[in-house]
Design a protein around this motif. Structure first.
Motif, PDB file in Angstrom:
ATOM      1  N   ALA A 152       0.903  -0.930  -0.340  1.00 51.99           N
ATOM      2  CA  ALA A 152       0.139   0.324  -0.147  1.00 51.99           C
ATOM      3  C   ALA A 152       0.870   1.005   0.473  1.00 51.99           C
ATOM      4  N   VAL A 153       0.588   2.052  -0.498  1.00 46.97           N
ATOM      5  CA  VAL A 153       1.516   3.424  -1.234  1.00 46.97           C
ATOM      6  C   VAL A 153       0.243   4.768  -1.358  1.00 46.97           C
ATOM      7  N   ASN A 154       0.814   5.744  -0.547  1.00 50.12           N
ATOM      8  CA  ASN A 154      -0.313   7.166  -0.114  1.00 50.12           C
ATOM      9  C   ASN A 154      -0.401   6.997  -1.843  1.00 50.12           C
ATOM     10  N   GLY A 155      -1.418   8.031  -2.251  1.00 45.35           N
ATOM     11  CA  GLY A 155      -1.482   9.091  -3.188  1.00 45.35           C
ATOM     12  C   GLY A 155      -0.752   9.372  -4.024  1.00 45.35           C
ATOM     13  N   SER A 156       0.098  10.684  -3.521  1.00 43.01           N
ATOM     14  CA  SER A 156       1.745  11.172  -4.113  1.00 43.01           C
ATOM     15  C   SER A 156       2.365   9.994  -4.494  1.00 43.01           C
ATOM     16  N   GLU A 157       2.990   9.162  -4.080  1.00 40.78           N
ATOM     17  CA  GLU A 157       3.941   8.536  -5.099  1.00 40.78           C
ATOM     18  C   GLU A 157       2.891   7.616  -5.420  1.00 40.78           C
ATOM     19  N   TYR A 158       1.667   7.225  -5.486  1.00 43.47           N
ATOM     20  CA  TYR A 158       1.299   6.079  -6.363  1.00 43.47           C
ATOM     21  C   TYR A 158       1.317   6.969  -7.719  1.00 43.47           C
ATOM     22  N   GLY A 159       1.027   8.017  -7.381  1.00 45.07           N
ATOM     23  CA  GLY A 159       1.506   8.939  -8.920  1.00 45.07           C
ATOM     24  C   GLY A 159       2.326   9.060  -9.499  1.00 45.07           C
ATOM     25  N   MET A 160       3.748   9.155  -8.891  1.00 41.86           N
ATOM     26  CA  MET A 160       4.827   9.470  -9.579  1.00 41.86           C
ATOM     27  C   MET A 160       5.035   7.565  -9.991  1.00 41.86           C
ATOM     28  N   ILE A 161       5.308   6.847  -9.503  1.00 42.38           N
ATOM     29  CA  ILE A 161       5.408   5.561 -10.109  1.00 42.38           C
ATOM     30  C   ILE A 161       4.874   5.250 -11.147  1.00 42.38           C
ATOM     31  N   ALA A 162       5.316   4.577 -12.200  1.00 43.23           N
ATOM     32  CA  ALA A 162       4.664   3.924 -13.111  1.00 43.23           C
ATOM     33  C   ALA A 162       5.089   2.694 -13.507  1.00 43.23           C
ATOM     34  N   GLU A 163       4.429   2.385 -14.103  1.00 50.87           N
ATOM     35  CA  GLU A 163       4.450   0.153 -14.297  1.00 50.87           C
ATOM     36  C   GLU A 163       5.502   0.066 -15.594  1.00 50.87           C
ATOM     37  N   GLY A 164       6.540  -0.323 -14.581  1.00 52.91           N
ATOM     38  CA  GLY A 164       7.966  -0.995 -15.739  1.00 52.91           C
ATOM     39  C   GLY A 164       8.861  -0.089 -15.013  1.00 52.91           C
ATOM     40  N   ASP A 165       9.191   0.850 -14.055  1.00 54.32           N
ATOM     41  CA  ASP A 165       9.689   1.810 -13.306  1.00 54.32           C
ATOM     42  C   ASP A 165      11.138   0.954 -12.625  1.00 54.32           C
ATOM     43  N   PHE A 166      12.047   0.739 -13.143  1.00 54.60           N
ATOM     44  CA  PHE A 166      13.043   0.446 -12.261  1.00 54.60           C
ATOM     45  C   PHE A 166      13.939   1.330 -10.746  1.00 54.60           C
ATOM     46  N   GLY A 167      14.172   0.474 -10.128  1.00 51.20           N
ATOM     47  CA  GLY A 167      14.515   1.156  -8.962  1.00 51.20           C
ATOM     48  C   GLY A 167      14.328   0.104  -7.483  1.00 51.20           C
ATOM     49  N   GLU A 168      14.676   1.115  -7.085  1.00 49.26           N
ATOM     50  CA  GLU A 168      14.912   0.664  -5.328  1.00 49.26           C
ATOM     51  C   GLU A 168      14.696   0.462  -4.207  1.00 49.26           C
ATOM     52  N   LEU A 169      13.675  -0.411  -3.808  1.00 50.65           N
ATOM     53  CA  LEU A 169      12.069  -0.183  -2.728  1.00 50.65           C
ATOM     54  C   LEU A 169      13.119  -0.468  -2.071  1.00 50.65           C
TER      55      LEU A 169
END
Length: 125
Positions: free
Chosen positions: A89-106
């Motif tokens: 679960a993420v907050n709304g602003s994080e959700y908007g900044m993340i796109a499917e296919g993004d690669f990075g550090e979780l």
């Protein structure tokens, strides 16, 4: 045939009300216990920083009928290099900044999301 011999709504309600009251209190206590258990589980887990790819996003909306308030929950599914997946679960602003296919550090701890830093993915040949 008098009223005394008929259907007595008050005696039925005096028996059903305590049952419903106990049931509702039980559901509330169960929900509180479940939340405390999840919170405690998350606190015992190590905070992990791992490479991950965003494989999907979804929302869940509840309420909003007539004049009532609607609530929206945001979820993102991450896949690790091992192929394992986790939905957080993420907050709304994080959700908007993340796109499917993004690669990075979780960064996460148990089922608790702490952040995602997007990076350019270097193609391996």
């Amino acid at each position: 045939m008098g009223l005394e011999q008929g259907f007595d709504m008050f005696s039925i309600m005096s028996k059903l009300f305590p049952i419903f009251f106990i049931l509702i209190i039980g559901i509330i206590l169960f929900t509180i216990f479940k939340g405390i258990k999840q919170w405690n589980y998350n606190n015992k887990q190590p905070k992990l920083n791992v490479d991950a790819v965003v494989v999907s996003k979804r929302t869940q909306v509840s309420g909003g009928g007539n004049d009532s308030h609607a609530s929206t929950w945001y979820y993102v599914t991450f896949q690790f290099e091992s192929g394992d997946r986790i939905e957080l679960a993420v907050n709304g602003s994080e959700y908007g900044m993340i796109a499917e296919g993004d690669f990075g550090e979780l960064i996460f701890q148990g089922t608790r999301y702490h952040g995602f830093t997007r990076r350019l993915q270097v193609n391996k040949v």
